[in-house]
Design a protein around this motif. Structure first.
Motif, PDB file in Angstrom:
ATOM      1  N   ILE A 168      24.361   1.220  26.847  1.00 30.05           N
ATOM      2  CA  ILE A 168      24.139   2.020  25.607  1.00 30.05           C
ATOM      3  C   ILE A 168      25.526   2.695  24.959  1.00 30.05           C
ATOM      4  CG2 ILE A 168      21.880   2.411  26.557  1.00 30.05           C
ATOM      5  CD1 ILE A 168      22.843   5.375  27.262  1.00 30.05           C
ATOM      6  N   GLY A 169      26.462   2.220  25.381  1.00 26.23           N
ATOM      7  CA  GLY A 169      27.746   2.713  24.912  1.00 26.23           C
ATOM      8  C   GLY A 169      28.277   4.116  25.515  1.00 26.23           C
ATOM      9  N   ASP A 170      27.714   4.457  26.576  1.00 24.77           N
ATOM     10  CA  ASP A 170      28.166   5.989  26.909  1.00 24.77           C
ATOM     11  C   ASP A 170      29.172   5.531  28.352  1.00 24.77           C
ATOM     12  OD1 ASP A 170      28.535   8.161  28.130  1.00 24.77           O
ATOM     13  OD2 ASP A 170      26.477   8.742  28.255  1.00 24.77           O
ATOM     14  N   ASN A 171      30.451   5.056  28.034  1.00 22.74           N
ATOM     15  CA  ASN A 171      31.341   4.457  28.767  1.00 22.74           C
ATOM     16  C   ASN A 171      31.947   5.551  29.840  1.00 22.74           C
ATOM     17  OD1 ASN A 171      31.074   1.894  27.733  1.00 22.74           O
ATOM     18  ND2 ASN A 171      32.556   2.425  26.286  1.00 22.74           N
ATOM     19  N   ASP A 172      31.939   6.890  29.329  1.00 18.91           N
ATOM     20  CA  ASP A 172      32.332   7.892  30.304  1.00 18.91           C
ATOM     21  C   ASP A 172      31.563   8.239  31.510  1.00 18.91           C
ATOM     22  OD1 ASP A 172      34.452   8.629  28.692  1.00 18.91           O
ATOM     23  OD2 ASP A 172      33.622  10.060  27.586  1.00 18.91           O
TER      24      ASP A 172
END
Length: 523
Positions: free
Chosen positions: A284-288
């Motif tokens: 979902i693009g929440d790489n942190d």
């Protein structure tokens, strides 16, 4: 005595007693059927009873053998089938045989055929067993067991619809039986799995929601089985494309496994759960958040660093650090991956060799981004050597390795070696035509490589060769999108520059400018 030893798990001694019983029965039958005793008028039911005892003993021999062989980790020989087939033959020809015993023999025959990989043979045996067992009202537990076996075998044979119906029948049948003799939860899990395979994800989730409630009621919230159900719900949500739901269920597994780690110090499942959550956050693009999960997993897994799971998590973390442009951290993680892979180098498979090659290739890319081209070159060359020696390498992998080496040499300023490797890359790419790789992808690779070759010829003032390659690239560019148009404009500009250089060289060579001879007269 044989049964006594069998129930104690002493299968070897059970076999000895059953063998002795078989011999005794064989001697008795030979005596009853010999010419010397025909005049004694031995009752037929006594002879039949001896035959039926022999059939039962053959069954016990076969089953004791299977348990002993399974305990020893050995394969089942065909002799086991022969024992049961002989027992069935006796049941067929002797008066007084019962559907109960015949059903048991067919069921046991199916179990052995299933274990030996003869699934279609097992199906036939289970169907025969069910036909016999359904004749008797007081053996519902045995009948249920055969229905379960049939359902499982249909599943293995790929008869999913038939298997689904059979498992539904089993669950319905078994609900009226004592829970300790049934496998209702196992049947529900298999049924849900088949619904998943037939893309009926809603039905699969209904089953797991039902299992979740019953499992929590039975074991409490903190239990391995509860974690397992949440895990399945997460995978189903992921397959549906509901990533937020999948994250929620995966995080529930993490909560449970964290508690279980304190109880048993078993970290394997927690590591897997953290990895799953990290992958979902990455999706979902929440790489942190993904990185936090991967880093926690890495800290837990250090006690068995040679596992592929360890290297996969480290690699994912390295890629996330690369995206954040924290290249030194990415390199640190990749070096740890390599250390782990190198530790198993003496026993690595072809697949593991290519994994090591991919790690070296990725390490080279990270080093290039740090502008340490000499180190990057060493990584790319090591990767290329592995791929050249491996039988599992693809042309695309070989081409990619050569291209990366060529780029490194170009950055270093060694145009001659850069040209050599770009040409090698081009040869691999041209060999890929007609392969499974799409023509568009191959052409794009060829365009990229030929552009590099042309740029080197241009850099060393060989404008004729540069122009020839640029023109070939221009002919390969297709499509009308922004990328294609931008590529086309760039190559046309390079062609124009080469033309100008060639024209200027021609003019100076002939001494003509605007039609006039500008050379000084000869002395």
């Amino acid at each position: 005595m044989g049964y006594f030893h069998f129930t104690k798990g002493d299968y070897a001694n059970a076999l000895l007693h059953y063998e002795n019983a078989k011999e005794e029965l064989s001697v008795t039958l030979k005596y009853f059927l010999s010419d010397n005793t025909t005049s004694l008028d031995i009752p037929q039911d006594v002879i039949s009873y001896c035959f039926l005892c022999t059939s039962a003993t053959l069954n016990c021999l076969a089953i004791s053998n299977t348990y002993l062989l399974r305990k020893q980790g050995e394969d089942f020989p065909d002799d086991l089938l022969v024992l049961l087939q002989e027992a069935l033959y006796i049941q067929e020809i002797v008066e007084g045989s019962s559907p109960r015993m015949t059903g048991t023999l067919f069921n046991n025959l199916g179990r052995i055929q299933y274990a030996m990989g003869d699934y279609f043979g097992a199906l036939t045996s289970y169907q025969s067993s069910l036909a016999q067992r359904q004749m008797i009202d007081d053996i519902q537990v045995d009948t249920a067991a055969t229905i379960f076996n049939l359902a499982e075998t249909h599943m293995v044979c790929g008869n999913l619809e038939t298997s689904i119906d059979a498992f539904k029948s089993y669950i319905l049948f078994a609900e009226s039986l004592p829970s300790e003799v049934c496998f209702i939860d196992e049947a529900k899990i298999m049924l849900a799995d088949m619904y998943s395979q037939t893309h009926e994800l809603g039905l699969a989730k209904e089953i797991y929601f039902s299992l979740l409630n019953s499992t929590i009621e039975k074991y409490g919230h903190i239990h391995e089985k509860v974690s397992s159900v949440y895990n399945e719900l997460a995978y189903l949500s992921k397959e549906e494309g509901h990533h937020r739901d999948a994250i929620y269920y995966f995080e529930k597994t993490v909560e449970i496994e964290r508690e279980l780690v304190h109880q048993s110090d078993c970290k394997t499942r927690l590591i897997t759960c953290l990895s799953n959550v990290g992958i979902m956050y990455q999706n979902i693009g929440d790489n942190d958040r993904a990185l936090v999960c991967f880093q926690e997993a890495v800290h837990l897994i250090t006690s068995f660093q040679n596992s592929r799971q360890f290297t996969a998590i480290l690699t994912r973390a390295a890629l996330l650090f690369e995206m954040k442009e924290e290249f030194s951290k990415a390199e640190l993680y990749l070096r740890e991956v390599l250390r782990s892979q190198n530790a198993a180098i003496d026993s690595e498979s072809e697949e593991e060799k290519l994994d090591r090659s991919s790690t070296l290739n990725l390490l080279g890319i990270i080093q290039c981004k740090q502008k340490v081209y000499e180190k990057a070159l060493a990584s790319f060359q090591a990767s290329y050597e592995i791929r050249k020696e491996s039988t599992g390498s693809t042309l695309a992998q070989l081409s990619n390795a050569c291209f990366n080496i060529g780029e490194c040499y170009k950055f270093i300023g060694n145009q001659e070696l850069a040209l050599k490797y770009f040409k090698e890359s081009l040869n691999y790419e041209r060999s890929m035509r007609g392969s499974e790789t799409s023509c568009t992808e191959i052409n794009q690779n060829i365009i990229s490589t030929m552009t590099q070759i042309a740029s080197i010829y241009e850099a060393v003032d060989d404008y004729d060769k540069a122009l020839s390659h640029y023109q070939e690239v221009l002919a390969l560019i297709s499509g009308s999108g922004d990328n294609a148009n931008n590529q086309r404009l760039f190559i046309m500009h390079r062609c124009k520059c080469c033309h100008e250089h060639i024209l200027r060289r021609t003019i100076f060579a002939t001494g003509l400018v605007d039609g006039r001879n500008t050379c000084a007269p000869a002395a």
